[in-house]
Scaffold this active site. Structure first.
Site, PDB file in Angstrom:
ATOM      1  N   LYS A 209       0.883  -1.180   0.000  1.00 23.19           N
ATOM      2  CA  LYS A 209       0.000   0.000   0.000  1.00 23.19           C
ATOM      3  C   LYS A 209       0.916   1.223   0.000  1.00 23.19           C
ATOM      4  CE  LYS A 209      -1.827   2.954   1.739  1.00 23.19           C
ATOM      5  NZ  LYS A 209      -1.546   4.297   1.197  1.00 23.19           N
ATOM      6  N   GLY A 262       5.981   5.533   8.580  1.00 21.47           N
ATOM      7  CA  GLY A 262       5.080   6.674   8.454  1.00 21.47           C
ATOM      8  C   GLY A 262       4.895   7.305   9.819  1.00 21.47           C
ATOM      9  N   SER A 263       3.756   7.934  10.028  1.00 23.30           N
ATOM     10  CA  SER A 263       3.586   8.670  11.280  1.00 23.30           C
ATOM     11  C   SER A 263       3.220   7.729  12.431  1.00 23.30           C
ATOM     12  CB  SER A 263       2.513   9.742  11.107  1.00 23.30           C
ATOM     13  OG  SER A 263       1.304   9.138  10.722  1.00 23.30           O
ATOM     14  N   GLU A 290       8.595   1.987  11.631  1.00 19.26           N
ATOM     15  CA  GLU A 290       9.519   3.102  11.899  1.00 19.26           C
ATOM     16  C   GLU A 290       8.700   4.365  11.703  1.00 19.26           C
ATOM     17  OE1 GLU A 290      12.032   1.987  13.275  1.00 19.26           O
ATOM     18  OE2 GLU A 290      12.069  -0.047  12.490  1.00 19.26           O
ATOM     19  N   CYS A 324      12.500  12.072   8.286  1.00 19.98           N
ATOM     20  CA  CYS A 324      12.136  11.702   9.657  1.00 19.98           C
ATOM     21  C   CYS A 324      13.252  12.094  10.617  1.00 19.98           C
ATOM     22  CB  CYS A 324      11.849  10.217   9.729  1.00 19.98           C
ATOM     23  SG  CYS A 324      13.093   9.282   8.848  1.00 19.98           S
ATOM     24  N   GLU A 422       6.038  16.814  16.259  1.00 19.32           N
ATOM     25  CA  GLU A 422       6.631  16.645  14.927  1.00 19.32           C
ATOM     26  C   GLU A 422       5.887  17.557  13.952  1.00 19.32           C
ATOM     27  OE1 GLU A 422       6.110  13.006  12.487  1.00 19.32           O
ATOM     28  OE2 GLU A 422       8.284  13.067  12.213  1.00 19.32           O
TER      29      GLU A 422
END
Ligand code: NAD
Length: 540
Positions: A209, A262-263, A290, A324, A422
């Site tokens: 995805k 991703g987040s 991660e 990141c 963030e």
């Protein structure tokens, strides 16, 4: 054993100097991709499926530059992807590791060679990266992931067990008992390639995805793998409504692993869904994620100003602060603060923001509307906040593309949201501390945020370096001394953080690969006993 893996080298980065052959090839490819919008299908087994429902996408730095449209998956397409992954599994898993590895090693050769302009141009246009940022990502890191993973998998397969004269023991490195779901972020083409290919290398089949914000590069990466010989169905590309696709995939009883980047918020949501369904799965799914960061630089009064200011600028603003690992908070000793701020402001004044295909620009646009609005919100609140002083930048402009000026803000409150949340944009926040409060500032740095991804200490004083390295031991999974906290290289600084930043399985390392196997141990007895009695038994 993967005999052909050898000792991989990190892929060299090309300069793309004006007039160079690589620059000419890239310029031609940029022009081609910009003038030829693509219709991107779902890739399900050997079928390229074009759906009625599509979504158009354009370059972040030029709304008018439509790059293509992608097909949007419905539930039946997800089911088709799962069926393709199941069908491909037996023959893929039965292929010797060396054969599987060769396909991904071949993909690296193609990426570094004839596919280079295509991957670079897609990454520059779709994700708004300068040529240098695209080189270190879509070529350098992607090739490194593919080659180093092949070598690490070879090492894994060489692990031996103790055998005796009459008993043989061996490992059988089975893939997971089911399929893997890879969910990838927008910001690195290399990560997009690594998340599905690492589990596939170990014999798993994968539903991928991709990020809707990086569809063009995702498409080219899967085409690259297929061109290198990846059999259809091993990796299946399904884009569309992320929550719906993931929910559908996670409802399958043979879902066996999640490889996510991703987040933190999205990762927690996926973990919770897996947890809620845990009784329905055939196995306990492996979960690797991660996630976000709030990466820091702590400067000691003994730090050198020029390297520190350079690290803030490169670490904080390259790729628009959308790494990141990007520097996002800086703790400066009062005795150095003015010099460092002046130096950073001078560098920012020399930075041009604009179309990343124009080699004069150091920054491109942020990735999309949601990101632009989020960053604008932080800037608007900062302007109205007496605890904040905007030292540079602070402006945004979305008329042509999603542009944000590189911004430096000083806050007087160490618990300010700008030091804990963030933001994922070109915004660096400074907090100034009295030189003699170094120990306290290390605690502030450690406790300010839920994240623990990357961070740096700048100091000449060895005791200060030692003190920071110890006190910040759990504050970053990748820790740097007198260097910016970005730019991790596969094989040199395996990447990942802990706490809210992820499961810290270190992408592109042997540790990550172990998560995609379910080892079986096989013992063979060459001289099976024929009598149940042991020698200690006393016979009558
Ligand atoms: P994101 O979380 O918005 O999206 C990541 C992926 O999750 C995308 O494919 C997206 O479509 C999908 N997704 C979004 N909502 C979902 C939902 N409700 N259910 C299922 N899937 C969903 O992240 P992003 O904006 O693409 O990437 C930026 C984030 O990734 C930042 O937080 C950054 O720190 C992090 N990141 C971390 C690392 C690392 O190694 N730690 C590396 C790169 C990026």
């Amino acid at each position: 054993m993967v005999a052909s893996s050898g000792n991989p080298r990190n892929e060299p980065v090309l300069d793309h100097a004006p007039g160079s052959e690589e620059r000419r090839a890239l310029d031609a490819e940029l022009a081609r991709q910009a003038s030829t919008p693509l219709a991107l299908p779902l890739i399900l087994g050997d079928a390229r499926v074009f759906t009625l429902k599509t979504s158009a996408f354009s370059a972040p730095h030029a709304h008018a530059l439509v790059l293509g449209e992608y097909s949007v998956a419905e539930s039946e397409h997800v089911a088709q992807a799962v069926a393709a992954a199941r069908q491909a599994k037996p023959s893929w898993a039965a292929l010797p590791l060396a054969e599987r590895a060769s396909i991904f090693q071949r993909a690296a050769e193609l990426a570094a060679g004839p596919w280079r302009p295509r991957l670079l141009a897609a990454t520059m246009l779709n994700q708004s990266k300068t040529v240098y940022q695209a080189e270190i990502d879509a070529i350098g890191e992607l090739c490194d992931f593919l080659r180093f993973n092949a070598a690490f998998a070879g090492e894994l397969s060489e692990a031996a067990l103790i055998s005796t004269e009459h008993e043989k023991n061996r490992w059988d490195l089975r893939p997971l008992d089911g399929f893997v779901l890879a969910v990838t972020p927008f910001n690195f083409t290399a990560i997009a390639g690594n998340l599905p290919s690492a589990p596939a290398l170990l014999g798993n089949t994968v539903i991928w995805k991709p990020s809707p914000l990086a569809m063009l590069s995702a498409h080219h990466v899967l085409e690259l793998f297929l061109a290198a010989g990846l059999p259809p169905g091993v990796i299946n590309l399904v884009q569309g409504d992320a929550p719906r696709i993931c929910e559908r995939v996670l409802s399958e009883s043979d879902f066996a692993g999640l490889h996510f980047t991703g987040s933190s918020q999205v990762f927690r949501g996926l973990w919770a869904q897996i947890g809620a369904r845990i009784g329905s799965y055939r196995s306990y799914p492996r979960i690797v994620g991660e996630t976000g960061g709030k990466d820091f630089i702590v400067a000691h009064a003994s730090a050198e100003v020029a390297p520190l200011a350079t690290a803030i600028v490169r670490g904080g603003y390259e790729y628009q602060g959308q790494k990141c690992s990007a520097v996002s908070r800086v703790y400066l000793p009062a005795s150095l603060a003015e010099q460092v701020i002046d130096s950073v402001r001078a560098m920012l004044a020399a930075i041009r923001v604009g179309d990343p295909c124009d080699a004069r620009n150091f920054l491109g646009a942020v990735i999309g509307r949601a990101s632009f609005d989020r960053i604008t919100g932080y800037l608007t609140r900062a302007r109205a906040d007496a605890r904040c002083k905007i030292l540079a930048g602070g402006t945004t402009d979305d008329r042509v593309g999603f542009f944000v000026a590189p911004t430096l803000i000083e806050v007087t409150d160490p618990s300010h949201p700008l030091l804990s949340e963030e933001i994922f944009g070109p915004l660096v926040t400074i907090y100034r501390y009295d030189d003699d409060r170094f120990a306290e500032v290390l605690t502030l740095c450690d406790e300010a945020t839920p994240y623990a991804l990357t961070g740096s200490i700048f100091a000449q004083d060895r005791d200060a370096i030692e003190q920071a390295t110890e006190r910040l031991r759990m504050s970053a999974g990748n820790f740097y001394v007198n260097d910016k906290p970005t730019g991790a290289v596969v094989g040199q600084q395996p990447f990942g953080g802990s706490r809210g930043s992820g499961t810290n399985d270190k992408a592109g390392s042997i540790w990550n690969l172990t998560r995609w196997i379910s080892p079986r141990v096989i013992k063979e007895n060459l001289r099976p006993p024929r009598d149940f009695r042991y020698p200690f038994l006393v016979s009558d």
